[in-house]
Write an enzyme that holds these catalytic residues in place. Structure first.
Site, PDB file in Angstrom:
ATOM      1  N   GLU A 100      -6.631   9.475   6.294  1.00  0.00           N
ATOM      2  CA  GLU A 100      -7.049   9.764   6.916  1.00  0.00           C
ATOM      3  C   GLU A 100      -7.312  10.496   7.483  1.00  0.00           C
ATOM      4  O   GLU A 100      -6.470  11.997   7.673  1.00  0.00           O
ATOM      5  CB  GLU A 100      -5.900   9.777   7.949  1.00  0.00           C
ATOM      6  CG  GLU A 100      -5.203   7.925   8.594  1.00  0.00           C
ATOM      7  CD  GLU A 100      -4.424   7.013   9.708  1.00  0.00           C
ATOM      8  OE1 GLU A 100      -4.330   6.752   9.589  1.00  0.00           O
ATOM      9  OE2 GLU A 100      -3.426   8.851   9.940  1.00  0.00           O
TER      10      GLU A 100
ATOM     11  N   HIS B  24      -2.333  11.007   0.664  1.00  0.00           N
ATOM     12  CA  HIS B  24      -1.745  10.713   1.578  1.00  0.00           C
ATOM     13  C   HIS B  24      -0.984  12.134   2.860  1.00  0.00           C
ATOM     14  O   HIS B  24       0.028  12.500   2.877  1.00  0.00           O
ATOM     15  CB  HIS B  24      -0.981  10.149   1.940  1.00  0.00           C
ATOM     16  CG  HIS B  24      -0.144   9.056   2.864  1.00  0.00           C
ATOM     17  ND1 HIS B  24      -0.761   7.672   3.590  1.00  0.00           N
ATOM     18  CD2 HIS B  24      -0.623   9.469   4.407  1.00  0.00           C
ATOM     19  CE1 HIS B  24      -0.437   7.787   4.799  1.00  0.00           C
ATOM     20  NE2 HIS B  24      -0.238   8.821   5.329  1.00  0.00           N
TER      21      HIS B  24
ATOM     22  N   GLU C 179      -3.332   0.125   8.310  1.00  0.00           N
ATOM     23  CA  GLU C 179      -2.327   0.478   9.228  1.00  0.00           C
ATOM     24  C   GLU C 179      -2.629  -0.108  10.441  1.00  0.00           C
ATOM     25  O   GLU C 179      -3.432   0.304  11.403  1.00  0.00           O
ATOM     26  CB  GLU C 179      -1.990   2.138   9.175  1.00  0.00           C
ATOM     27  CG  GLU C 179      -1.668   2.468   7.741  1.00  0.00           C
ATOM     28  CD  GLU C 179      -1.431   4.271   7.910  1.00  0.00           C
ATOM     29  OE1 GLU C 179      -0.953   4.553   9.264  1.00  0.00           O
ATOM     30  OE2 GLU C 179      -1.430   4.935   6.128  1.00  0.00           O
TER      31      GLU C 179
ATOM     32  N   ARG D 264       0.575  -0.805   0.082  1.00  0.00           N
ATOM     33  CA  ARG D 264      -0.300   0.055   0.101  1.00  0.00           C
ATOM     34  C   ARG D 264       0.865   1.192   0.114  1.00  0.00           C
ATOM     35  O   ARG D 264       1.602   1.199   1.311  1.00  0.00           O
ATOM     36  CB  ARG D 264      -0.898   0.075   0.798  1.00  0.00           C
ATOM     37  CG  ARG D 264      -1.991   1.161   1.277  1.00  0.00           C
ATOM     38  CD  ARG D 264      -3.042   1.034   2.917  1.00  0.00           C
ATOM     39  NE  ARG D 264      -3.258   2.451   2.626  1.00  0.00           N
ATOM     40  CZ  ARG D 264      -3.002   2.738   3.391  1.00  0.00           C
ATOM     41  NH1 ARG D 264      -2.142   3.029   4.442  1.00  0.00           N
ATOM     42  NH2 ARG D 264      -3.481   4.547   3.744  1.00  0.00           N
TER      43      ARG D 264
ATOM     44  N   ASN E  50      -7.358   2.077   9.671  1.00  0.00           N
ATOM     45  CA  ASN E  50      -6.053   2.711  10.633  1.00  0.00           C
ATOM     46  C   ASN E  50      -6.169   2.351  11.587  1.00  0.00           C
ATOM     47  O   ASN E  50      -6.774   2.994  12.765  1.00  0.00           O
ATOM     48  CB  ASN E  50      -5.478   4.001   9.799  1.00  0.00           C
ATOM     49  CG  ASN E  50      -5.213   3.322   8.062  1.00  0.00           C
ATOM     50  OD1 ASN E  50      -4.805   2.359   7.566  1.00  0.00           O
ATOM     51  ND2 ASN E  50      -4.361   4.748   7.494  1.00  0.00           N
TER      52      ASN E  50
ATOM     53  N   TYR F  79      -4.189   2.015  15.625  1.00  0.00           N
ATOM     54  CA  TYR F  79      -3.318   2.041  16.692  1.00  0.00           C
ATOM     55  C   TYR F  79      -3.443   2.077  17.718  1.00  0.00           C
ATOM     56  O   TYR F  79      -2.538   1.626  18.692  1.00  0.00           O
ATOM     57  CB  TYR F  79      -2.338   3.450  16.707  1.00  0.00           C
ATOM     58  CG  TYR F  79      -1.294   3.214  15.007  1.00  0.00           C
ATOM     59  CD1 TYR F  79      -0.234   2.857  14.763  1.00  0.00           C
ATOM     60  CD2 TYR F  79      -2.226   4.151  14.133  1.00  0.00           C
ATOM     61  CE1 TYR F  79       0.386   2.690  13.418  1.00  0.00           C
ATOM     62  CE2 TYR F  79      -1.649   4.407  12.386  1.00  0.00           C
ATOM     63  CZ  TYR F  79      -0.726   3.674  12.416  1.00  0.00           C
ATOM     64  OH  TYR F  79      -0.030   3.486  11.082  1.00  0.00           O
TER      65      TYR F  79
END
Length: 473
Positions: A169, A124, A376, A81, A297, A299
């Site tokens: 994002e 991005h 991600e 990606r 995504n 985290y």
């Protein structure tokens, strides 16, 4: 304790990959016609980037791309990606730069020759600075300029690239770029945040419509999503803080895309900042058009309180000297107490079960949810090159394998997840942190640019092989 699930745990044709972003790895900051993106300009602001770092060389992927593709092949990746630099393809957004498209065309050819599926992201965060000078994402016209850029890229690569992501994002490029100011363009204007959110949604919808008209078949978007966990679930103040956080982090993106409308509470909360007036006739139909996939995504998740006396550890404050504002438009009072969990080098709490909870929640709350891909997931730690010439990054290895296990559990509970991309393939330019935070499963020596696969990368490669029923070395 990290685990590695066996081959029978995974759906047929599950995709294992890794991800990067153009601005973070390419370098060649002003070669072959490329001009400033907003990140090039932002990096020149005193105190904006830790250590005064910039993107000019990054990790030199622009010149070392074939070598990097061979690393992907060595790791056994199914897919890569990557993002396209708008500022490279359309310098100053004035003309189409064929040298830039040639680079990306060669990248795609290298990937296909290596048996790796190209997974392309159009935006991005590297808006051409010339467009920011005209208002950037606060202006509606930028959405239409994005479609012109997307059309250029599709004309060059659409014969070989099947998977197209419009935005990565938009929370970060809107709330952190126009609200807190820790991301480019570094503005701290609440009304600009709201305009940027809606105009990026519009750009997504317009591009989706045009690319689909031109024949693209696998179209989606990637959102960074979290869980909003009230500190005290019996406290109305904390419950409302969690609601407002969920609105700004998650639902302001999910609902327009998956339901064709902003949530009622979001519209009410953001009315003082002009959200209702930004919506033109036909906008929401474009924005809410069906997706072929949704990238997730993730985290960390967030414990949230509405009490200002709580210890506030907000992972959105950036890593540089420049003073940050709150990204939480109209909800600047919310705080983020600690749960006393382990933390990464980004000071983010480690809670793998949060990924399971999020993936299951999406399927329950959104009936029109398309297939999911975890696009991600990863962690920064203070790893170093050992005397044996290796990187023994135990914490990152455990982080990745534990989150893969949490994703497997989500699939068992009904989540339609079809792929996982670890962030990041390479150590790189980590936005306002400069080169001070390492997310890669491949170490980059920033002096020599030598690449070394870390133990986490080797563990991920073994997991991929096991998941496919292949011999594991």
């Amino acid at each position: 304790m990290a685990t590695s699930s066996n081959a029978h745990s995974w759906p047929k044709d599950f995709i294992w990959g890794s991800a990067t972003a153009a601005a973070q790895i390419e370098g060649a900051g002003h070669e072959d016609g490329k001009e400033d993106s907003i990140w090039d300009t932002f990096a020149r602001l005193p105190g904006a980037i830790a250590h005064g770092d910039n993107l000019e060389r990054a990790v030199d992927h622009y010149h070392r791309m074939p070598q990097d593709v061979q690393l992907m092949k060595e790791l056994g990746l199914d897919s890569y990606r990557f993002s396209i630099s708008w500022a490279r393809v359309r310098p100053g957004d004035r003309f189409t730069n064929t040298k830039a498209l040639d680079f990306y065309s060669k990248l795609v050819d290298e990937l296909l020759e290596a048996g790796i599926l190209p997974w392309l992201t159009l935006y991005h965060w590297d808006l051409p600075q010339a467009l920011e000078d005209e208002g950037g994402w606060t202006g509606r016209d930028t959405a239409y300029r994005f479609v012109e850029y997307a059309t250029d890229v599709y004309a060059a690569l659409g014969d070989r690239v099947q998977h197209w992501t419009t935005f990565n994002e938009p929370f970060c490029s809107a709330l952190l770029g126009y609200g807190s100011g820790v991301h480019a363009p570094g503005r701290q204007e609440p009304r600009a945040v709201v305009a940027a959110v809606h105009h990026q949604h519009l750009a997504h919808g317009l591009a989706l419509d045009e690319l689909r008209r031109q024949g693209a078949q696998h179209l989606g978007i990637t959102l960074n999503l979290s869980n909003a966990i009230p500190r005290d679930p019996n406290d109305p103040v904390d419950l409302d803080a969690a609601r407002r956080f969920d609105s700004l982090q998650n639902r302001i993106f999910l609902d327009p895309l998956l339901r064709g409308a902003y949530p009622e509470d979001t519209l009410r909360d953001l009315a003082p900042f002009g959200l209702p007036e930004l919506i033109h006739s036909g906008d929401m139909e474009l924005i809410g058009a069906p997706l072929d996939f949704l990238g997730v995504n993730h985290y960390h998740d967030d414990l949230v309180s509405g009490h200002p006396d709580q210890p506030n550890i907000d992972g959105h404050s950036g890593g540089a000297e420049r003073k940050a504002a709150s990204p939480w438009v109209g909800s600047e009072d919310i705080t983020f107490p600690s749960r006393e969990l382990p933390r990464t080098a980004m000071n983010w709490e480690v809670n793998p079960d949060g990924l399971r909870h999020l993936l299951v929640r999406l399927g329950k709350e959104y009936p029109s949810l398309p297939p999911l891909y975890v696009t991600e997931n990863g962690a920064a730690y203070e790893d170093t090159l050992s005397p044996d010439g290796k990187v023994h990054d135990v914490e990152r290895t455990n982080f990745i394998l534990d989150h893969i296990e949490a994703m497997r559990q989500a699939i068992e509970q009904g989540a339609d997840v079809r792929g996982y991309f670890v962030w990041s393939l390479l150590d790189n330019f980590e936005w306002s942190y400069g080169y001070g935070k390492r997310f890669g499963i491949v170490r980059v020596d920033y002096d020599t640019l030598e690449r070394t696969i870390k133990d986490s990368g080797l563990a991920y490669a073994r997991h991929i092989a096991a998941a496919k029923g292949q011999p594991v070395s």
